[in-house]
Scaffold this motif. Structure first.
Motif, PDB file in Angstrom:
ATOM      1  N   UNK A   1      -3.615 -10.552   3.166  1.00 49.86           N
ATOM      2  CA  UNK A   1      -4.058 -11.648   2.313  1.00 49.86           C
ATOM      3  C   UNK A   1      -5.486 -12.026   2.683  1.00 49.86           C
ATOM      4  N   UNK A   2      -6.285 -12.374   1.685  1.00 54.56           N
ATOM      5  CA  UNK A   2      -7.698 -12.691   1.905  1.00 54.56           C
ATOM      6  C   UNK A   2      -7.870 -13.767   2.980  1.00 54.56           C
ATOM      7  N   UNK A   3      -7.060 -14.824   2.906  1.00 51.58           N
ATOM      8  CA  UNK A   3      -7.187 -15.921   3.858  1.00 51.58           C
ATOM      9  C   UNK A   3      -6.920 -15.463   5.282  1.00 51.58           C
ATOM     10  N   UNK A   4      -5.930 -14.598   5.449  1.00 54.47           N
ATOM     11  CA  UNK A   4      -5.551 -14.163   6.793  1.00 54.47           C
ATOM     12  C   UNK A   4      -6.505 -13.110   7.340  1.00 54.47           C
ATOM     13  N   UNK A   5      -7.059 -12.290   6.454  1.00 51.31           N
ATOM     14  CA  UNK A   5      -8.059 -11.331   6.915  1.00 51.31           C
ATOM     15  C   UNK A   5      -9.265 -12.056   7.487  1.00 51.31           C
ATOM     16  N   UNK A   6      -9.650 -13.140   6.855  1.00 50.89           N
ATOM     17  CA  UNK A   6     -10.799 -13.897   7.352  1.00 50.89           C
ATOM     18  C   UNK A   6     -10.441 -14.690   8.601  1.00 50.89           C
ATOM     19  N   UNK A   7      -9.230 -15.236   8.644  1.00 49.43           N
ATOM     20  CA  UNK A   7      -8.819 -16.051   9.784  1.00 49.43           C
ATOM     21  C   UNK A   7      -8.640 -15.229  11.053  1.00 49.43           C
ATOM     22  N   UNK A   8      -7.971 -14.084  10.929  1.00 44.06           N
ATOM     23  CA  UNK A   8      -7.588 -13.339  12.120  1.00 44.06           C
ATOM     24  C   UNK A   8      -8.375 -12.041  12.334  1.00 44.06           C
TER      25      UNK A   8
ATOM     26  N   UNK B   1      -0.553   0.361   7.587  1.00 36.75           N
ATOM     27  CA  UNK B   1      -0.460  -0.254   6.264  1.00 36.75           C
ATOM     28  C   UNK B   1      -1.510  -1.347   6.085  1.00 36.75           C
ATOM     29  N   UNK B   2      -2.162  -1.721   7.167  1.00 37.02           N
ATOM     30  CA  UNK B   2      -3.169  -2.770   7.145  1.00 37.02           C
ATOM     31  C   UNK B   2      -4.587  -2.237   7.195  1.00 37.02           C
ATOM     32  N   UNK B   3      -4.792  -1.165   7.938  1.00 39.54           N
ATOM     33  CA  UNK B   3      -6.149  -0.735   8.283  1.00 39.54           C
ATOM     34  C   UNK B   3      -6.980  -0.343   7.066  1.00 39.54           C
ATOM     35  N   UNK B   4      -6.366   0.251   6.060  1.00 46.06           N
ATOM     36  CA  UNK B   4      -7.115   0.666   4.871  1.00 46.06           C
ATOM     37  C   UNK B   4      -7.815  -0.527   4.225  1.00 46.06           C
ATOM     38  N   UNK B   5      -7.073  -1.619   4.018  1.00 46.00           N
ATOM     39  CA  UNK B   5      -7.640  -2.808   3.374  1.00 46.00           C
ATOM     40  C   UNK B   5      -8.696  -3.467   4.249  1.00 46.00           C
ATOM     41  N   UNK B   6      -8.444  -3.510   5.554  1.00 50.68           N
ATOM     42  CA  UNK B   6      -9.379  -4.159   6.462  1.00 50.68           C
ATOM     43  C   UNK B   6     -10.694  -3.385   6.533  1.00 50.68           C
TER      44      UNK B   6
ATOM     45  N   UNK C   1     -14.309  -4.751   5.483  1.00 45.62           N
ATOM     46  CA  UNK C   1     -15.383  -4.770   6.473  1.00 45.62           C
ATOM     47  C   UNK C   1     -16.611  -4.003   5.981  1.00 45.62           C
ATOM     48  N   UNK C   2     -16.364  -2.867   5.348  1.00 49.91           N
ATOM     49  CA  UNK C   2     -17.484  -2.068   4.851  1.00 49.91           C
ATOM     50  C   UNK C   2     -18.259  -2.813   3.773  1.00 49.91           C
ATOM     51  N   UNK C   3     -17.545  -3.560   2.940  1.00 44.45           N
ATOM     52  CA  UNK C   3     -18.211  -4.347   1.895  1.00 44.45           C
ATOM     53  C   UNK C   3     -19.168  -5.353   2.510  1.00 44.45           C
TER      54      UNK C   3
ATOM     55  N   UNK D   1      10.106  -5.777   9.259  1.00 46.90           N
ATOM     56  CA  UNK D   1       9.088  -6.745   9.683  1.00 46.90           C
ATOM     57  C   UNK D   1       7.693  -6.135   9.728  1.00 46.90           C
ATOM     58  N   UNK D   2       7.589  -4.811   9.879  1.00 43.78           N
ATOM     59  CA  UNK D   2       6.275  -4.156   9.845  1.00 43.78           C
ATOM     60  C   UNK D   2       5.643  -4.283   8.464  1.00 43.78           C
ATOM     61  N   UNK D   3       6.467  -4.131   7.425  1.00 44.48           N
ATOM     62  CA  UNK D   3       5.969  -4.287   6.060  1.00 44.48           C
ATOM     63  C   UNK D   3       5.515  -5.722   5.825  1.00 44.48           C
ATOM     64  N   UNK D   4       6.292  -6.664   6.342  1.00 49.11           N
ATOM     65  CA  UNK D   4       5.938  -8.073   6.200  1.00 49.11           C
ATOM     66  C   UNK D   4       4.644  -8.389   6.938  1.00 49.11           C
ATOM     67  N   UNK D   5       4.519  -7.910   8.167  1.00 53.39           N
ATOM     68  CA  UNK D   5       3.328  -8.176   8.977  1.00 53.39           C
ATOM     69  C   UNK D   5       2.066  -7.693   8.264  1.00 53.39           C
ATOM     70  N   UNK D   6       2.084  -6.457   7.776  1.00 52.60           N
ATOM     71  CA  UNK D   6       0.910  -5.900   7.107  1.00 52.60           C
ATOM     72  C   UNK D   6       0.599  -6.656   5.824  1.00 52.60           C
ATOM     73  N   UNK D   7       1.624  -6.950   5.035  1.00 51.51           N
ATOM     74  CA  UNK D   7       1.407  -7.661   3.776  1.00 51.51           C
ATOM     75  C   UNK D   7       0.818  -9.046   4.023  1.00 51.51           C
ATOM     76  N   UNK D   8       1.270  -9.717   5.067  1.00 56.16           N
ATOM     77  CA  UNK D   8       0.783 -11.060   5.375  1.00 56.16           C
ATOM     78  C   UNK D   8      -0.684 -11.030   5.808  1.00 56.16           C
ATOM     79  N   UNK D   9      -1.024 -10.108   6.696  1.00 62.02           N
ATOM     80  CA  UNK D   9      -2.398 -10.045   7.205  1.00 62.02           C
ATOM     81  C   UNK D   9      -3.388  -9.496   6.189  1.00 62.02           C
TER      82      UNK D   9
END
Length: 303
Positions: A104-111, A140-145, A149-151, A94-102
């Motif tokens: 997503x572009x839509x979820x990064x902006x939403x949450x 697994x999430x922080x790198x993408x976020x 954010x830096x962009x 479920x950790x892999x699922x959680x990171x993969x879900x968040x």
């Protein structure tokens, strides 16, 4: 089902360091390029079979805090304890699922506030992971976020939390992943005897003390209802506007249902399953074992 870590060998689950692509299949030069691109962050997650193996492998000493558990044990009520031992030392599906879900572009902006508007407002997004274990959900999430954010000139801060026995592995994995600038490690026990004190300590790390998002993966595996009640109370006490949880229902579906019922008075809960278009394709499968809860607080919090 190639993404499912539950089907891997003992060595792959408890001895090997996990690092997601592109680190698995590229040479050192390519690794260096990818690490620079992400600002030095790339998940490298050590795993162990038990706390004793963890101490041996990381050469931990009592003065580093390993012996703190004995003192804490004296202050806990029996019904605060989780009877399922040693669950926090390997990556759960479920950790892999959680990171993969968040991610997503839509979820990064939403949450995660990774929108242009949030960045323009100079917003810092503050995220807390409960029962982080190895830290995989966050790492697994922080790198993408951070890259997103830096962009957009935004900022993000994470706090990964768990019990004393897991904190050493968490700190090790945060350091090895190059994420120390953005990820802090803090004790947080769901048990009634420590909950308020621990949540306040977490908020102090996120000064000002507002938490935007609480996340968690596979936290409802126990048959002890008191533990699930303490988890629900902790989620509410964190005071975040939103919470995203990923569960594997095959462990203990009644515990997942209990958690949902306990949170319905505070959060609007949207359940996302593998039939949802937003479900990450690479973790899609025929079974309905997995579910994601998108939880939005019913009453808006004052900023």
């Amino acid at each position: 089902m190639s993404w499912r870590r539950s089907f891997l060998s003992y060595k792959e689950k408890y001895e090997d360091t996990y690092s997601p692509p592109p680190f698995d299949d590229v040479n050192e030069e390519e690794k260096e390029k990818e690490t620079k691109k992400s600002g030095g962050i790339h998940a490298r997650i050590s795993q162990c079979s038990s706390s004793s193996e963890l101490k041996k492998r990381l050469k931990m000493k009592e003065e580093e805090g390993v012996g703190e558990e004995e003192e804490e044990e004296k202050t806990r009520r029996k019904d605060d304890r989780d009877p399922v031992p040693e669950t926090g030392f390997t990556i759960w599906d479920a950790s892999l699922l959680l990171a993969a879900y968040l991610k997503r572009e839509e979820k990064m902006e939403q949450f995660l506030g990774a929108s242009a508007a949030s960045a323009a407002a100079g917003k810092t997004t503050r995220v807390v992971e409960l029962g982080a274990g190895t830290g995989a959900g966050t790492l697994l999430l922080v790198e993408s976020v951070v890259e997103k954010m830096r962009e957009r000139n935004g900022d993000v801060r994470f706090v990964v939390t768990d019990l004393d026995v897991v904190l050493h592995l968490l700190r090790h994995n945060v350091r090895e992943s190059g994420a120390s600038e953005f990820v802090s490690v803090q004790r947080l026990e769901w048990g009634e005897t420590r909950r308020k004190e621990d949540v306040e300590s977490v908020k102090t790390l996120l000064s000002p003390s507002r938490i935007d998002l609480v996340i968690g993966a596979d936290l409802c595996y126990t048959s002890n209802e008191e533990v699930i009640k303490n988890l629900a109370d902790t989620v509410k006490l964190c005071g975040s506007r939103a919470c995203v949880m990923a569960f594997c229902r095959e462990h203990n579906p009644s515990a997942v249902d209990l958690f949902e019922s306990l949170c319905e008075d505070t959060f609007r809960i949207k359940k996302v399953t593998n039939t949802d278009p937003l479900w990450p394709e690479h973790v899609r499968e025929d079974s309905d074992d997995f579910v994601i809860f998108e939880m939005t607080r019913c009453v808006a919090l004052d900023e």
